[in-house]
Design a protein around this motif. Structure first.
Motif, PDB file in Angstrom:
ATOM      1  N   ARG B  17       1.037  -1.239  -0.029  1.00 63.26           N
ATOM      2  CA  ARG B  17       0.072  -0.158  -0.061  1.00 63.26           C
ATOM      3  C   ARG B  17       1.114   1.171   0.048  1.00 63.26           C
ATOM      4  NH1 ARG B  17      -5.258  -1.097   2.154  1.00 63.26           N
ATOM      5  NH2 ARG B  17      -5.408  -3.262   2.272  1.00 63.26           N
ATOM      6  N   PHE B  18       0.456   2.259  -0.531  1.00 66.22           N
ATOM      7  CA  PHE B  18       0.856   3.584  -0.544  1.00 66.22           C
ATOM      8  C   PHE B  18      -0.280   4.474   0.181  1.00 66.22           C
ATOM      9  CE2 PHE B  18       3.553   2.579  -4.405  1.00 66.22           C
ATOM     10  CZ  PHE B  18       4.843   2.792  -3.510  1.00 66.22           C
ATOM     11  N   GLY B  19       0.059   4.532   1.477  1.00 62.44           N
ATOM     12  CA  GLY B  19      -1.215   5.272   2.514  1.00 62.44           C
ATOM     13  C   GLY B  19      -2.158   4.199   2.354  1.00 62.44           C
ATOM     14  N   GLN B  22      -4.191   0.613  -1.873  1.00 63.39           N
ATOM     15  CA  GLN B  22      -3.490  -0.848  -2.230  1.00 63.39           C
ATOM     16  C   GLN B  22      -3.029  -0.922  -3.622  1.00 63.39           C
ATOM     17  OE1 GLN B  22      -5.815  -4.436  -2.286  1.00 63.39           O
ATOM     18  NE2 GLN B  22      -4.322  -5.250  -0.983  1.00 63.39           N
ATOM     19  N   VAL B  23      -1.823  -0.861  -3.742  1.00 61.75           N
ATOM     20  CA  VAL B  23      -1.328  -0.911  -5.155  1.00 61.75           C
ATOM     21  C   VAL B  23      -1.228  -2.310  -5.579  1.00 61.75           C
ATOM     22  CG1 VAL B  23       0.732  -0.102  -6.641  1.00 61.75           C
ATOM     23  CG2 VAL B  23       0.027   1.263  -4.591  1.00 61.75           C
ATOM     24  N   ILE B  24      -0.525  -3.233  -4.791  1.00 61.57           N
ATOM     25  CA  ILE B  24      -0.104  -4.649  -5.229  1.00 61.57           C
ATOM     26  C   ILE B  24      -0.947  -5.656  -4.387  1.00 61.57           C
ATOM     27  CG2 ILE B  24       1.409  -6.474  -5.929  1.00 61.57           C
ATOM     28  CD1 ILE B  24       3.470  -4.231  -6.077  1.00 61.57           C
ATOM     29  N   PRO B  42       0.155  -2.178 -17.963  1.00 62.62           N
ATOM     30  CA  PRO B  42      -0.103  -0.563 -18.193  1.00 62.62           C
ATOM     31  C   PRO B  42       0.490   0.292 -17.215  1.00 62.62           C
ATOM     32  CG  PRO B  42      -2.167  -1.797 -17.178  1.00 62.62           C
ATOM     33  CD  PRO B  42      -1.151  -2.694 -17.359  1.00 62.62           C
ATOM     34  N   SER B  43       0.677   1.710 -17.796  1.00 60.81           N
ATOM     35  CA  SER B  43       1.535   2.575 -17.000  1.00 60.81           C
ATOM     36  C   SER B  43       0.728   2.753 -15.416  1.00 60.81           C
ATOM     37  CB  SER B  43       1.650   3.879 -17.774  1.00 60.81           C
ATOM     38  OG  SER B  43       2.184   4.866 -16.947  1.00 60.81           O
ATOM     39  N   GLY B  44       1.624   2.845 -14.642  1.00 62.01           N
ATOM     40  CA  GLY B  44       1.131   3.170 -13.163  1.00 62.01           C
ATOM     41  C   GLY B  44       0.571   1.867 -12.522  1.00 62.01           C
ATOM     42  N   ASP B 147      14.189  -1.648 -15.492  1.00 63.76           N
ATOM     43  CA  ASP B 147      12.867  -0.894 -15.706  1.00 63.76           C
ATOM     44  C   ASP B 147      12.771  -0.396 -16.755  1.00 63.76           C
ATOM     45  OD1 ASP B 147      10.340   0.054 -14.959  1.00 63.76           O
ATOM     46  OD2 ASP B 147      10.924   0.795 -13.164  1.00 63.76           O
ATOM     47  N   GLU B 148      12.248  -0.871 -17.981  1.00 58.16           N
ATOM     48  CA  GLU B 148      12.432  -0.100 -19.254  1.00 58.16           C
ATOM     49  C   GLU B 148      13.627   0.344 -19.704  1.00 58.16           C
ATOM     50  OE1 GLU B 148       8.637   2.020 -20.212  1.00 58.16           O
ATOM     51  OE2 GLU B 148       7.793   1.710 -18.309  1.00 58.16           O
ATOM     52  N   PRO B 149      14.681  -0.278 -19.821  1.00 54.97           N
ATOM     53  CA  PRO B 149      15.914   0.024 -19.930  1.00 54.97           C
ATOM     54  C   PRO B 149      16.413   0.721 -21.322  1.00 54.97           C
ATOM     55  CG  PRO B 149      16.021  -2.094 -20.044  1.00 54.97           C
ATOM     56  CD  PRO B 149      14.478  -1.700 -19.599  1.00 54.97           C
ATOM     57  N   THR B 180       8.811  -3.853 -19.226  1.00 58.70           N
ATOM     58  CA  THR B 180       8.752  -3.248 -20.518  1.00 58.70           C
ATOM     59  C   THR B 180       7.070  -3.017 -21.013  1.00 58.70           C
ATOM     60  OG1 THR B 180       9.342  -3.255 -23.237  1.00 58.70           O
ATOM     61  CG2 THR B 180       9.005  -5.485 -21.907  1.00 58.70           C
ATOM     62  N   HIS B 181       7.072  -1.946 -21.868  1.00 61.05           N
ATOM     63  CA  HIS B 181       5.681  -1.782 -22.406  1.00 61.05           C
ATOM     64  C   HIS B 181       5.696  -2.387 -23.867  1.00 61.05           C
ATOM     65  CE1 HIS B 181       5.180   1.957 -19.884  1.00 61.05           C
ATOM     66  NE2 HIS B 181       4.151   1.128 -19.811  1.00 61.05           N
ATOM     67  N   ASP B 182       6.876  -3.002 -24.319  1.00 61.37           N
ATOM     68  CA  ASP B 182       6.901  -3.335 -25.567  1.00 61.37           C
ATOM     69  C   ASP B 182       6.792  -4.905 -25.689  1.00 61.37           C
ATOM     70  OD1 ASP B 182       7.584  -4.138 -28.079  1.00 61.37           O
ATOM     71  OD2 ASP B 182       9.364  -2.861 -28.500  1.00 61.37           O
TER      72      ASP B 182
END
Ligand SMILES: Nc1ncnc2c1ncn2[C@@H]1O[C@H](COP(=O)(O)OP(=O)(O)OP(=O)(O)O)[C@@H](O)[C@H]1O
Ligand SMILES: [Mg+2]
Lengths: 245, 226
Positions: B17-19, B22-24, B42-44, B147-149, B180-182
């Motif tokens: 969690r962030f605050g 819940q993120v994961i 997806p982003s974020g 991380d998306e190098p 990656t996004h690709d």
């Protein structure tokens, strides 16, 4: 280190003004620049001026190093740890606003009219200043770079030296600059009130004898030394530290 | 790849969690030693958050991470170079096993021969990214997190860096987690792709790519026959 012609010009103007006023006044209470410089040279030849200047410089150096080491440690701790910051923030404000004169007199009263009291008094005046500046720096440390250091196992010392310290450099330089300007002035007061050598002491002596030429000779020598330190030590050090920009 | 998974990378994030947010939630995956896992999402959705947990940078989560012994190499989403140290010093400061000679070699390999003395902020963003990749390679990592190098590099350069990555992995067994996004890039490099779904992040779908060693054998067979 190029010579700024405008600055030289404005200094020349000041000297000319001084000369003109001195000629008009024609009084031993306002000697002309030539007399002051002549006195500076004469007192340098006898060794008197270098001796007092040296005593002052030694006090400046000692109290500066002391104030910087303690102030930086306090400031970085306060910037890094919330709890410490909360406890000591009030203290910092108190000491930042405590008049230098009060610290000096109390140091002499409590520690006696000695060198320890003199240096402690100057350092105490400067510590809160250094602490406040470096606290700002420690608060803005980059967590992303700390993460890099951690991932690559850089270790405490290496991280401090190569990751943390460079981020504090601009703040440390600011503290050094304002710090020196402050310390120079306080040291003179400390010497005037309770030492038997140093530029402050000499200025006091000349004041009691109404020897304005001597007084100005010491003031001028003092200004020249401060400027030389600025130009030949602080300037190059700063240029080296921020060359990557 | 079925044996020895206990020596590889094992991650379980039951709750991150962030605050209050819940993120994961309940995300689990393993990577066998030498396996290349790509994360696509997806982003974020929490990919960088997950890598930070894997790297041991973020202990504030519920779950566990088990990593094989050896050094960690990490290419962050931003280059994160020390701006006040030269390019070569940035690499030397992570203590590469081969020392200064290895630094020169790895810089040449990422196309930055002779730029060791430069300040990082005198390099383009793409060049800074390559320095960050070189830094991760330089430590001969047992686990490599990326991380998306290769984002924002032109196609040729990204291709040559992918080749470099493959060559490096052929030399020494390295467990890789690669964000990656690709999808094409993921299929090109990875043994397995995990597709992540957001809010909270979990593994939505898994795609097993033909094993790299098989791919290599086939490529070798093709060259022999052709
Ligand atoms: N330090 C933090 N404090 C609060 N929220 C955060 C923090 N770091 C990330 N988040 C949030 O967590 C979520 C996941 O962020 P993360 O950076 O992991 O995403 P990502 O999948 O890497 O995205 P991208 O592909 O754009 O890089 C986002 O909604 C983000 O706002
Ligand atoms: Mg990210």
């Amino acid at each position: 280190m190029s010579v700024d012609l405008r600055r030289v010009g404005s200094l020349m103007l000041l000297l000319m003004l001084w000369q003109a006023v001195a000629i008009t006044a024609d009084s031993p209470l306002l000697p002309d620049p030539v007399a002051v410089v002549a006195r500076m040279v004469a007192d340098s030849v006898t060794g008197e001026l270098p001796y007092h200047l040296g005593a002052t410089l030694a006090r400046v150096a000692a109290s500066f190093v002391l104030a910087f080491a303690i102030g930086a440690a306090i400031g970085v701790m306060m910037g890094r740890y919330r709890a410490i910051d909360r406890v000591f923030d009030g203290w910092l404000i108190f000491f930042l606003n405590l008049p230098a004169l009060v610290t000096i007199i109390l140091a002499y009263v409590w520690l006696g009219l000695g060198e320890v009291a003199a240096i402690a008094a100057v350092a105490i005046n400067k510590i809160p200043n250094v602490a406040a500046t470096l606290r700002e720096g420690a608060r803005t440390l980059d967590g992303d770079l700390a993460a890099v250091a951690k991932v690559y196992g850089m270790g405490r010392w290496r991280t401090l030296r190569h990751v943390v310290a460079p981020q504090l450099v601009p703040f440390a330089l600011a503290a050094v600059r304002t710090g020196l300007a402050l310390i120079w002035k306080i040291v003179l007061v400390v010497e005037l009130l309770g030492r038997s050598n140093g530029v402050g002491f000499q200025i006091h002596m000349h004041f009691q004898m109404f020897d304005v030429t001597g007084l100005l000779a010491y003031a001028l020598a003092f200004i020249l030394v401060v400027q030389a330190i600025e130009l030949f030590i602080l300037g190059p050090v700063e240029a080296r530290l921020v060359q990557w920009r | 790849m079925s044996s020895g998974a206990e020596d590889g990378l094992a991650v379980t994030v039951r709750d991150k969690r962030f605050g209050a947010r819940q993120v994961i939630a309940d995300l689990t995956f393993r990577a066998a030693p030498g396996e290349f896992v790509a994360l696509v999402g997806p982003s974020g959705c929490g990919k960088s958050t997950l890598l930070n947990i894997l790297a041991g940078l973020d202990p504030a989560f519920e779950g566990s991470v088990q990593a094989p012994p050896g050094r960690l190499g990490m290419v962050f989403q931003a280059p994160r170079l020390l701006p006040w140290r030269s390019v070569a010093d940035n690499l030397l400061l992570v203590d590469p096993p081969g020392g200064a000679a290895a630094v020169e070699d790895i810089l040449a390999a990422v196309g930055l021969a002779g730029r060791g003395a430069s300040w990082p902020n005198h390099l383009s963003l793409g060049m800074q990214r390559r320095v960050a990749v070189a830094r991760a390679f330089a430590v001969n990592p047992a686990v490599l997190l990326m991380d998306e190098p290769f984002v924002s590099l032109d196609a040729d350069l990204a291709g040559s860096l992918r080749d470099l990555l493959r060559a490096l992995l052929a030399q020494r067994p390295t467990t890789v987690v690669f964000v990656t996004h690709d999808v094409a890039e993921a299929r090109d490099l990875a043994d397995r792709i995990l597709y992540l779904a957001p809010s909270p992040t979990r593994v939505e779908r898994e795609e097993v790519i033909m094993n790299r060693s098989i791919k290599e054998k086939q490529a070798a067979a093709r060259t022999r026959s052709g």
